[in-house]
Design an enzyme around this catalytic site. Structure first.
Site, short mmCIF file in Angstrom:
data_model
loop_
_atom_site.label_atom_id
_atom_site.label_comp_id
_atom_site.label_asym_id
_atom_site.label_seq_id
_atom_site.Cartn_x
_atom_site.Cartn_y
_atom_site.Cartn_z
CG HIS A 111 -2.17 -0.77 1.06
ND1 HIS A 111 -2.81 -1.08 1.90
CD2 HIS A 111 -2.68 -1.25 -0.09
CE1 HIS A 111 -3.97 -1.98 1.63
NE2 HIS A 111 -3.88 -2.05 0.27
CG ASP A 143 -0.97 -20.41 -8.21
OD1 ASP A 143 0.07 -20.04 -7.77
OD2 ASP A 143 -2.04 -20.36 -8.00
#
Length: 583
Positions: free
Chosen positions: A182, A448
Site C-alpha cells: 500500500h 501458479d
C-alpha cells in the site's frame, strides 16, 4: 515512478520497545478501558486520514485504509488481546503489541504477495494504537524539515506516506516493501518518486549525502556525475513524452497494426477499483479477486454483503464485462476463526475450489451473490485451481442447484451467464480439451502455472532464478490450452503477471490468447505495445518459442521484438554509473 535528486534525510529506525507490566486484580478493568479508548481514538485517526486521502486523491486510494479499519474490528485479534490481559494480568500495550505482532509476522511469512503486504497494514495500525496507549506522538514527524529532501527510512507506513508534503519530500526509499504494498501504491498515486525493498539502504546512507533516485528503474545513485545528471534529464523528457503517448491510446482499441483484436482488461480486488479500470483504458475486468471480502474480519461475509459488492462493480462497468473469480482462499490464508487445520504444504492443500466444494454453504452463498449480481451487468464467473473434470462437474452442478433456488424464489439473474475455469495447474492444461467442452472460457493464471509446472517457489531466493515464464514447458502448456479451447469455440484470457509485461505481449498474442488482463496501471503500456505489433511477427515469435529448447533464447527473442516495436517503453538510464542500491 519518476526521478528526483537531492540531499538525503535518514529517519531513525523505530525500535518498538514495549515493556511488560504486571497488574493487580483491580487494575485489569481499567487497563481494558484504556485499550478500548485507544482503539476508538485510533479509529478516529484512520477515518481522518482516509477522509483527507479520499478528498485529495480519490475514493480508490482512500479505500486502502479500509484494511486498517478492519484490523480494529477483528474480533479474533481483540479477544486474544483481552484474554492476555485478563489471564496474565499484563498491561494493554504489551498485550496488544504481542498479539498483533504475531499476526503480522504470520502474514509477512505467507508466499502470497497480496496477503504478505497486509502485514504492513497491521503494523501501521499497531503503531497507532500503541501511540495512544503510551501517550506518545506520531513517530513520523517531518515538521523539522527546512528544505526539500529525499527521505530514506527502514519503512514508511501507508498513513505516513499519505501525509508526505510534496514541497518538502522530493522522493523516498525504504529497506522493506514491494510494488504491491500500500505504501508503493500511495506513492504512485501521489506521483512521488520512490524505490522500496532496498534491504539496507537506511544503514548505507547518511544525512546530507546527495543522491539521484530513479523510481522508473528502481535504483539510487550516490553522488551522480554531471554526465549522469544530463542523461537522466534526457530520460525524464523521454518519460514525459511516453506518458503523453500512453494517454493518447487510452480510448483506442487493443488492435495490432494489421487489425487483429485483443481484449485488454484489468484485475481488481474490490468494487471501488472500477474507477481505475476506466481511467486506464481497460475494456472490462478480467479478474475480480473476491478474497478481499473475506480477509481481515472476524466472520464470513454473508450472501447479501457479497451481492452488494459484486452488484456495485457490475453496475459501474456495464456493459463491459466483469469476470468474478470464486473464493481462492484456504490453508494458510484463512484467519483463525475458520479453524482450518495447519498443513505441511498449504499451497498444495485444502484451498480454492477444493475448499469450496467441501464447504457448500460458503460456496453456495457466493454463487447466489454472483448470480444475483449478473442481473445488473455483464457478469461472468470462473473457478480457481481446477485440477480435473470431477471438480468442474461438481462446481457446475452446484451452480445449477443454486440457479434453481433463485428461480423458485423469483430472484432475477442472467440465465446465460458465462462460466469459466482457471488453468493454473499442469493437469488442467493437459486435459483442457475435456474442460473446454463444459465451460465458456479459460483464464490462464500464469503465476501458479509456472510455479506448479516448474516446482519453483519464487519467494525462495535460492531458486527464484528457476522461475522462468519463457520456459519451453510453459510456452507449450499455454499453446495446448489455447488450441483445445479454440477447438470448442472457447475464448482464452491470461490474467497472471505475464499479461502485464510488455515483453511478453507478442508471445502471448502469437500463441493465440484472446484477452490480456493486468493491474489497471499496466494496461496502457500493454495497449501501446499491442498497437505497434503485427500479428504475423507475433506468430513467428510463437513458432520460434514452440520449437526452442531454451528459456533464455525465447526471452531474448521476446525482448528484441518488444524493443524493436516500442523502444520508448524501454528507455533506461546509462549503465555507466554504479547504483547505490537496486530493487
Amino acid at each position: 515512478m519518476g526521478v528526483c535528486r537531492g540531499k538525503v534525510v535518514v529517519l531513525d529506525k523505530i525500535h518498538a520497545t514495549v515493556s511488560k507490566r504486571k497488574l493487580s486484580d483491580p487494575e485489569v478493568s481499567d487497563e481494558i478501558s484504556r485499550l478500548e479508548k485507544a482503539m476508538v481514538d485510533t479509529r478516529h485517526d484512520i477515518l481522518e486520514v482516509q477522509r483527507r486521502v479520499g478528498e485529495a486523491m480519490g475514493a480508490s486510494e482512500g479505500s486502502i485504509f479500509d484494511a486498517h479499519l478492519l484490523v480494529l474490528e477483528d474480533r479474533t485479534l481483540i479477544d486474544e488481546v483481552l484474554r492476555l490481559i485478563n489471564n496474565e494480568k499484563v498491561n494493554a500495550e504489551y498485550a496488544f503489541h504481542t498479539v498483533a505482532e504475531r499476526y503480522a509476522a504470520t502474514l509477512a511469512a505467507i508466499a502470497d504477495d497480496y496477503l504478505r503486504e497486509r502485514a504492513a497494514d497491521m503494523r501501521d495500525v499497531t503503531t497507532r494504537v500503541l501511540n495512544h496507549l503510551l501517550a506518545r506522538k506520531d513517530d513520523f514527524d517531518l515538521r523539522h524539515l527546512t528544505e526539500p529532501c529525499i527521505i530514506i527510512s527502514h519503512d514508511l507506513t501507508p498513513s505516513s506516506t499519505a501525509q508526505l508534503d510534496r514541497r518538502k519530500v522530493l522522493g523516498f526509499a525504504t529497506d522493506i516493501g514491494s510494488r504491491t504494498s500500500h505504501t508503493a501504491i500511495m506513492a504512485r498515486s501521489l506521483r512521488i518518486p520512490a524505490v522500496v525493498g532496498l534491504k539496507t539502504i537506511s544503514e548505507d546512507l547518511q544525512d546530507g549525502q546527495f543522491i539521484l533516485l530513479d523510481g522508473f528503474n528502481g535504483v539510487l545513485i550516490l553522488n551522480p556525475t554531471d554526465q549522469t545528471l544530463f542523461e537522466y534529464g534526457q530520460l525524464i523528457r523521454k518519460q514525459v513524452t511516453l506518458e503523453e503517448k500512453l494517454r493518447d491510446v487510452l480510448d483506442k482499441p487493443g488492435v495490432t497494426l494489421d487489425g487483429h483484436r485483443i481484449m485488454l482488461s484489468a484485475n481488481i480486488e474490490q468494487a471501488g477499483d472500477t474507477a481505475a479500470v476506466s481511467a486506464n483504458g481497460a475494456e472490462g475486468v478480467g479478474l475480480f479477486r473476491t478474497e478481499y471480502l473475506f480477509i481481515n474480519r472476524d466472520d464470513l461475509p454473508d450472501e447479501e454483503q457479497q451481492y452488494q459488492a459484486y452488484r456495485e462493480a457490475a453496475a459501474a462497468l456495464k456493459p463491459r464485462p466483469l469476470v468474478i473469480r470464486t473464493l481462492d482462499l484456504g490453508g494458510d490464508k484463512f484467519l483463525s476463526h475458520l479453524q482450518v487445520p495447519t498443513e505441511m504444504n498449504p499451497f498444495l492443500g485444502w484451498r480454492a475450489i477444493r475448499f469450496c466444494l467441501q464447504q457448500e454453504d460458503i460456496f453456495g452463498a457466493q454463487i447466489r451473490a454472483i448470480l444475483r449480481a449478473s442481473a445488473h451487468g455483464n457478469v461472468k464467473m470462473m473457478y480457481p485451481m481446477i485440477s480435473g473434470l470431477d471438480e468442474l462437474n461438481q462446481a457446475n452442478a452446484l451452480v445449477e442447484s443454486n440457479k434453481a433456488q433463485l428461480r423458485k424464489s423469483g430472484v432475477p439473474f442472467d440465465e446465460n451467464m458465462e462460466i469459466g475455469a482457471m488453468i493454473e495447474i499442469p493437469s488442467a492444461a493437459l486435459i483442457a480439451d475435456s474442460l473446454a467442452r463444459r465451460v465458456k472460457f479459460f483464464s490462464i493464471g500464469t503465476n501458479d502455472l509456472i510455479q506448479y509446472s516448474l516446482a519453483v517457489d519464487r519467494m525462495n531466493e535460492k531458486i527464484a532464478h528457476l522461475y522462468e515464464p519463457t520456459h519451453p514447458a510453459i510456452v507449450r502448456l499455454i499453446k495446448a490450452t489455447v488450441d483445445a479451447a479454440h477447438k470448442h469455440n472457447v475464448w482464452v484470457s491470461v490474467c497472471g503477471e505475464m499479461a502485464g509485461d510488455p515483453v511478453m505481449t507478442a508471445l502471448l498474442v502469437g500463441l493465440g490468447v484472446d484477452e490480456l488482463s493486468a493491474a489497471p496501471p499496466l494496461v496502457p503500456p500493454i495497449k501501446f505495445m499491442l498497437r505497434r505489433l503485427k500479428l504475423a511477427e507475433t506468430k513467428a515469435l510463437a513458432e520460434f518459442a514452440l520449437a526452442s529448447e531454451s528459456a533464455g533464447e525465447i526471452l531474448t527473442r521476446c525482448q528484441e521484438l518488444a524493443r524493436q516495436s516500442a523502444p520508448s517503453l524501454f528507455e533506461s538510464r546509462s549503465s555507466g554509473e554504479t547504483p547505490a542500491a537496486n530493487s
